[in-house]
Design a protein around this motif. Structure first.
Motif, PDB file in Angstrom:
ATOM      1  N   SER A   1       0.822  -1.214   0.000  1.00  0.00           N
ATOM      2  CA  SER A   1       0.000   0.000   0.000  1.00  0.00           C
ATOM      3  C   SER A   1       0.853   1.259   0.000  1.00  0.00           C
ATOM      4  O   SER A   1       1.999   1.250   0.470  1.00  0.00           O
ATOM      5  CB  SER A   1      -0.907   0.014   1.241  1.00  0.00           C
ATOM      6  N   ASN A   2       0.266   2.347  -0.490  1.00  0.00           N
ATOM      7  CA  ASN A   2       0.944   3.642  -0.439  1.00  0.00           C
ATOM      8  C   ASN A   2       1.261   4.040   0.999  1.00  0.00           C
ATOM      9  O   ASN A   2       2.320   4.600   1.280  1.00  0.00           O
ATOM     10  CB  ASN A   2       0.058   4.724  -1.084  1.00  0.00           C
ATOM     11  N   MET A   3       0.338   3.723   1.920  1.00  0.00           N
ATOM     12  CA  MET A   3       0.545   4.104   3.315  1.00  0.00           C
ATOM     13  C   MET A   3       1.784   3.428   3.912  1.00  0.00           C
ATOM     14  O   MET A   3       2.578   4.061   4.601  1.00  0.00           O
ATOM     15  CB  MET A   3      -0.699   3.737   4.137  1.00  0.00           C
ATOM     16  N   ALA A   4       1.955   2.139   3.600  1.00  0.00           N
ATOM     17  CA  ALA A   4       3.123   1.406   4.115  1.00  0.00           C
ATOM     18  C   ALA A   4       4.418   1.935   3.500  1.00  0.00           C
ATOM     19  O   ALA A   4       5.444   2.027   4.176  1.00  0.00           O
ATOM     20  CB  ALA A   4       2.970  -0.091   3.836  1.00  0.00           C
ATOM     21  N   VAL A   5       4.371   2.308   2.209  1.00  0.00           N
ATOM     22  CA  VAL A   5       5.559   2.888   1.558  1.00  0.00           C
ATOM     23  C   VAL A   5       5.899   4.223   2.221  1.00  0.00           C
ATOM     24  O   VAL A   5       7.072   4.514   2.502  1.00  0.00           O
ATOM     25  CB  VAL A   5       5.330   3.097   0.037  1.00  0.00           C
ATOM     26  N   ASP A   6       4.881   5.042   2.497  1.00  0.00           N
ATOM     27  CA  ASP A   6       5.107   6.330   3.158  1.00  0.00           C
ATOM     28  C   ASP A   6       5.785   6.142   4.513  1.00  0.00           C
ATOM     29  O   ASP A   6       6.702   6.868   4.874  1.00  0.00           O
ATOM     30  CB  ASP A   6       3.771   7.057   3.401  1.00  0.00           C
ATOM     31  N   TRP A   7       5.289   5.168   5.263  1.00  0.00           N
ATOM     32  CA  TRP A   7       5.764   4.950   6.638  1.00  0.00           C
ATOM     33  C   TRP A   7       7.249   4.600   6.639  1.00  0.00           C
ATOM     34  O   TRP A   7       8.039   5.221   7.360  1.00  0.00           O
ATOM     35  CB  TRP A   7       4.927   3.844   7.289  1.00  0.00           C
ATOM     36  N   ILE A   8       7.644   3.637   5.838  1.00  0.00           N
ATOM     37  CA  ILE A   8       9.056   3.227   5.812  1.00  0.00           C
ATOM     38  C   ILE A   8       9.920   4.340   5.212  1.00  0.00           C
ATOM     39  O   ILE A   8      11.028   4.609   5.675  1.00  0.00           O
ATOM     40  CB  ILE A   8       9.242   1.864   5.082  1.00  0.00           C
ATOM     41  N   SER A   9       9.389   5.052   4.197  1.00  0.00           N
ATOM     42  CA  SER A   9      10.142   6.158   3.577  1.00  0.00           C
ATOM     43  C   SER A   9      10.433   7.253   4.596  1.00  0.00           C
ATOM     44  O   SER A   9      11.542   7.787   4.666  1.00  0.00           O
ATOM     45  CB  SER A   9       9.356   6.766   2.410  1.00  0.00           C
ATOM     46  N   GLU A  10       9.417   7.578   5.399  1.00  0.00           N
ATOM     47  CA  GLU A  10       9.582   8.643   6.394  1.00  0.00           C
ATOM     48  C   GLU A  10      10.652   8.271   7.416  1.00  0.00           C
ATOM     49  O   GLU A  10      11.480   9.108   7.803  1.00  0.00           O
ATOM     50  CB  GLU A  10       8.233   8.903   7.079  1.00  0.00           C
ATOM     51  N   LYS A  11      10.648   7.011   7.837  1.00  0.00           N
ATOM     52  CA  LYS A  11      11.643   6.556   8.812  1.00  0.00           C
ATOM     53  C   LYS A  11      13.061   6.592   8.214  1.00  0.00           C
ATOM     54  O   LYS A  11      14.028   6.907   8.904  1.00  0.00           O
ATOM     55  CB  LYS A  11      11.321   5.141   9.300  1.00  0.00           C
ATOM     56  N   LEU A  12      13.176   6.256   6.928  1.00  0.00           N
ATOM     57  CA  LEU A  12      14.482   6.294   6.265  1.00  0.00           C
ATOM     58  C   LEU A  12      14.980   7.734   6.122  1.00  0.00           C
ATOM     59  O   LEU A  12      16.157   8.020   6.331  1.00  0.00           O
ATOM     60  CB  LEU A  12      14.391   5.633   4.881  1.00  0.00           C
ATOM     61  N   VAL A  13      14.061   8.647   5.787  1.00  0.00           N
ATOM     62  CA  VAL A  13      14.426  10.071   5.668  1.00  0.00           C
ATOM     63  C   VAL A  13      14.869  10.603   7.037  1.00  0.00           C
ATOM     64  O   VAL A  13      15.857  11.333   7.134  1.00  0.00           O
ATOM     65  CB  VAL A  13      13.239  10.886   5.098  1.00  0.00           C
TER      66      VAL A  13
ATOM     67  N   PRO B   1      18.873   9.402   1.691  1.00  0.00           N
ATOM     68  CA  PRO B   1      18.155  10.033   0.573  1.00  0.00           C
ATOM     69  C   PRO B   1      17.195   9.055  -0.116  1.00  0.00           C
ATOM     70  O   PRO B   1      17.621   8.025  -0.641  1.00  0.00           O
ATOM     71  CB  PRO B   1      19.283  10.460  -0.389  1.00  0.00           C
ATOM     72  N   VAL B   2      15.902   9.383  -0.074  1.00  0.00           N
ATOM     73  CA  VAL B   2      14.849   8.528  -0.640  1.00  0.00           C
ATOM     74  C   VAL B   2      14.230   9.233  -1.842  1.00  0.00           C
ATOM     75  O   VAL B   2      13.996  10.440  -1.802  1.00  0.00           O
ATOM     76  CB  VAL B   2      13.750   8.251   0.410  1.00  0.00           C
ATOM     77  N   LEU B   3      13.963   8.479  -2.893  1.00  0.00           N
ATOM     78  CA  LEU B   3      13.178   8.999  -4.017  1.00  0.00           C
ATOM     79  C   LEU B   3      11.890   8.173  -4.065  1.00  0.00           C
ATOM     80  O   LEU B   3      11.920   6.977  -4.321  1.00  0.00           O
ATOM     81  CB  LEU B   3      13.951   8.876  -5.333  1.00  0.00           C
ATOM     82  N   ARG B   4      10.774   8.833  -3.772  1.00  0.00           N
ATOM     83  CA  ARG B   4       9.470   8.158  -3.686  1.00  0.00           C
ATOM     84  C   ARG B   4       8.766   8.262  -5.034  1.00  0.00           C
ATOM     85  O   ARG B   4       8.441   9.357  -5.493  1.00  0.00           O
ATOM     86  CB  ARG B   4       8.650   8.833  -2.573  1.00  0.00           C
ATOM     87  N   ILE B   5       8.561   7.111  -5.679  1.00  0.00           N
ATOM     88  CA  ILE B   5       7.835   7.087  -6.953  1.00  0.00           C
ATOM     89  C   ILE B   5       6.346   6.971  -6.631  1.00  0.00           C
ATOM     90  O   ILE B   5       5.913   5.999  -6.020  1.00  0.00           O
ATOM     91  CB  ILE B   5       8.282   5.891  -7.838  1.00  0.00           C
TER      92      ILE B   5
ATOM     93  N   MET C   1       6.694  14.866   3.585  1.00  0.00           N
ATOM     94  CA  MET C   1       6.480  13.699   2.731  1.00  0.00           C
ATOM     95  C   MET C   1       6.661  14.056   1.256  1.00  0.00           C
ATOM     96  O   MET C   1       7.240  13.299   0.483  1.00  0.00           O
ATOM     97  CB  MET C   1       5.056  13.151   2.942  1.00  0.00           C
ATOM     98  N   LEU C   2       6.150  15.235   0.865  1.00  0.00           N
ATOM     99  CA  LEU C   2       6.230  15.617  -0.547  1.00  0.00           C
ATOM    100  C   LEU C   2       7.661  15.894  -0.985  1.00  0.00           C
ATOM    101  O   LEU C   2       8.001  15.728  -2.146  1.00  0.00           O
ATOM    102  CB  LEU C   2       5.361  16.853  -0.807  1.00  0.00           C
ATOM    103  N   SER C   3       8.498  16.311  -0.045  1.00  0.00           N
ATOM    104  CA  SER C   3       9.845  16.753  -0.409  1.00  0.00           C
ATOM    105  C   SER C   3      10.698  15.649  -1.029  1.00  0.00           C
ATOM    106  O   SER C   3      11.650  15.929  -1.741  1.00  0.00           O
ATOM    107  CB  SER C   3      10.559  17.333   0.817  1.00  0.00           C
ATOM    108  N   PHE C   4      10.370  14.372  -0.749  1.00  0.00           N
ATOM    109  CA  PHE C   4      11.188  13.314  -1.365  1.00  0.00           C
ATOM    110  C   PHE C   4      10.435  12.555  -2.461  1.00  0.00           C
ATOM    111  O   PHE C   4      10.852  11.489  -2.899  1.00  0.00           O
ATOM    112  CB  PHE C   4      11.783  12.354  -0.317  1.00  0.00           C
ATOM    113  N   THR C   5       9.309  13.125  -2.948  1.00  0.00           N
ATOM    114  CA  THR C   5       8.614  12.487  -4.070  1.00  0.00           C
ATOM    115  C   THR C   5       9.299  12.855  -5.378  1.00  0.00           C
ATOM    116  O   THR C   5       9.863  13.945  -5.524  1.00  0.00           O
ATOM    117  CB  THR C   5       7.135  12.912  -4.152  1.00  0.00           C
TER     118      THR C   5
END
Length: 632
Positions: free
Chosen positions: A238-250, A255-259, A269-273
């Motif tokens: 899910s998008n929510m699960a991707v957001d959660w792990i991405s936020e923790k990595l940031v 450096p995360v690039l969120r597709i 959250m938007l800053s690494f999309t």
């Protein structure tokens, strides 16, 4: 034992069955259910106000959509989901659909941005004299992507073929051998899990029961792998699960690039999309100017202009060159590429290869979806808990035949040696955790000392069960603790139990005291397996004057809506109450594992013991709660 190819062919047949079931259900829902029901389910907005149309940074034609209804209904629109526009009458009959499909590009509150084909008749849409609405459409693309992934895996040679054969056999997975690393800030099993990830050549599984720090462990593992590899791919269902792990990595400084766009829309959250980073690139303004020139050239093409094609091709070549240069820089700077499993088929990732793929919440993903990103990688790390929420499967026949079995479950079954169970939980009072540990995890999960005796009140019982079958009501009474069937998609409602749920919360609040609740920000989750009960409970919370000061602290949602979350106080309304002892999909005990393990300090269950107690799990749970009371 069947061959991997035969097993995957079976998967494909079951997925085809699920596809047909869901498509037919969508057709029925659209044709028969009426507009009011679609809106109430959160599958449609009507009426809507259309805002401006524009081209976004990805060169997609977009239109703004605003929900104008006053009702605060939780909706199901999220990034990437396909939608259709329609004209409708207030009676909700005879919807007429516009002849194109769009996709949600962004949604926040009552505002949504929908990307549409360049040929979409937006003027007709924006100037319609009848009221216009938007509803979710059948997601053909996700199924096509999954079918394509299964076909590719069946044909595969090389590394993908090797992983396919390995995952479907008892063959030992290959490992590296070196001294284990120490991580003083992790506990023993978390440290073991990170080392298993580093040792794995092919596959590793991090099995994280509720509250055991799975995300913390995963972030540490990703960080360590990035000391050895330039870049990793991180996916989730899910998008929510991707957001959660991405936020923790940031937060960890990676450096995360969120597709794809996040579900929680805020600047962090938007800053690494990808989209935001693309827009911020120094070359973007020039690219925008060239794209605008291409659109203008096409729109104002003069008859007999011999140089039209030449000019167009030159501009297109320059635009492609700039886009490739921006993409190369964005992907070159990122250490983690993060997206959903289906999102990993995005054309932006064409030609990309990664050493390691991490799949979070792997126990919630259909096997076909898990194979989508695996073609891009050398090895696979799966994290999740197959004793919590399973994948959603709508076809009963496909479910019975095994479509619900995930790739993670398959690997756990075939290769127990690659699995690390995280054994220390940091969320719950010991008494709440103990039942779940005994039933689902072979009594292997223990409480960290700092949470073992956590409670809100001194000498408080951590778990209570309010048995609705004990409430004798006069036969003349309009109130009944029996369930009512509301309709397909909404399930059941038990209004008397809902009232009692809020009464139980009110009484508990009275014991704690208003000042302490507000000062300590004690938060509450009210959970029910049925959407109808959730909606009814939400309306009651809204109406009750007593809960007005506490509304920001109270969340009401389904079990699925609470996955991955926790609260100080949890109330669970089981709803089912009938003379036949029917409990429907509450027989899927993984849902109840999620529900009862959301609570940090207090769990209150409301349910009819005569109905629920016919099932051994609920009978055992009731006896366990009763024993706690008897011992107090």
């Amino acid at each position: 034992m069947e061959s991997p190819i035969q097993a995957l062919q079976q998967q494909r047949l079951l997925l085809q069955l699920e596809y047909q079931t869901e498509k037919e259900a969508f057709r029925r829902q659209t044709e028969q259910k009426g507009l009011a029901r679609l809106v109430k389910r959160g599958d449609a907005w009507w009426p809507v106000r259309l805002g401006r149309s524009f081209y976004n940074s990805l060169n997609q034609l977009c239109v703004e959509v605003f929900r104008t209804s006053d009702e605060e209904i939780e909706h199901s629109f999220e990034y990437g989901r396909p939608v259709v526009f329609f004209r409708g009458e207030s009676g909700g009959t005879g919807l007429r659909y516009f002849p194109f499909t769009g996709a949600v590009s962004y949604v926040e509150g009552d505002r949504m941005v929908v990307s549409v084909p360049d040929t979409a008749p937006l003027i007709d849409l924006q100037s319609s004299e009848q009221q216009v609405g938007v509803q979710l459409s059948f997601d053909e693309t996700s199924y096509k992507t999954m079918f394509d992934a299964l076909d590719r895996v069946m044909r595969a040679k090389g590394r993908l073929g090797y992983l396919r054969d390995l995952f479907y056999s008892r063959q030992k997975a290959a490992t590296y051998t070196f001294q284990p690393m120490r991580f003083p800030y992790l506990n023993e099993t978390q440290e073991e899990a990170v080392n298993r990830v580093l040792w794995a050549k092919d596959v590793a599984v991090v099995h994280g029961p509720p509250g055991t720090g799975k995300t913390t462990t995963l972030v540490e593992a990703i960080n360590e792998v990035l000391r050895r590899e330039p870049q990793v791919l991180v996916c989730a269902q899910s998008n929510m699960a991707v957001d959660w792990i991405s936020e923790k990595l940031v937060d960890r400084g990676i450096p995360v690039l969120r597709i794809g766009n996040p579900t929680r829309v805020n600047d962090k959250m938007l800053s690494f999309t990808y989209e935001r980073r693309f827009e911020s690139h120094p070359d973007y303004e020039l690219l925008w100017a060239i794209r605008k020139a291409i659109r203008d050239l096409r729109a104002h093409r003069k008859r007999g202009d011999e140089k039209f094609h030449q000019k167009l091709e030159r501009l297109k070549e320059r635009a492609i060159e700039l886009e490739l240069r921006i993409n190369a820089q964005l992907f070159g700077e990122a250490r983690v590429i993060a997206c959903t499993l289906v999102g990993s088929a995005n054309r932006l990732l064409d030609g990309q290869k990664f050493g390691t793929l991490f799949i979070d919440e792997a126990a919630q993903a259909l096997e076909a979806a898990s194979w989508i990103p695996i073609r891009r990688v050398g090895r696979v790390i799966l994290a999740g808990d197959h004793c919590q929420l399973p994948p959603t499967v709508k076809s009963i026949a496909a479910l019975k035949a095994g479509l619900g079995k995930t790739l993670m479950e398959r690997i756990v079954e075939n290769k127990p040696e690659v699995v690390t169970l995280l054994r220390t939980q940091y969320r719950m009072n010991e008494e709440i955790m103990r039942f779940s540990s005994d039933w689902f995890y072979g009594n292997q999960v223990e409480s960290a000392p700092e949470v073992k005796f956590r409670s809100i009140l001194d000498l408080d019982l951590a778990m209570t069960w309010v048995d609705t079958s004990q409430f004798d009501l006069p036969e003349t009474s309009d109130v009944s603790f029996k369930e009512e069937f509301v309709g397909e998609g909404f399930g059941r409602v038990n209004k008397a139990e809902a009232e009692l749920t809020l009464l139980a919360l009110e009484q508990y609040f009275e014991r704690i005291g208003k000042t302490r609740i507000l000062n300590d920000r004690l938060d509450v989750g009210i959970i029910s397996p049925y959407r109808a009960q959730v909606q009814y409970l939400r309306s009651l919370v809204k109406k009750r004057e007593y809960f007005k000061p506490f509304r920001s602290l109270i969340t009401v949602n389904t079990v699925d809506g609470f996955q991955g979350q926790e609260r100080d106080i949890i109330l669970v309304s089981l709803v089912r109450s009938n003379d036949e002892g029917q409990i429907g999909f509450l027989r899927d005990l993984r849902r109840m594992n999620v529900a009862i393990t959301r609570a940090r300090m207090k769990l209150i269950i409301l349910g009819d013991v005569k109905t629920m107690g016919r099932h051994p799990f609920y009978r055992k749970l009731y006896e366990y709660v009763k024993a706690l009371k008897d011992c107090s």
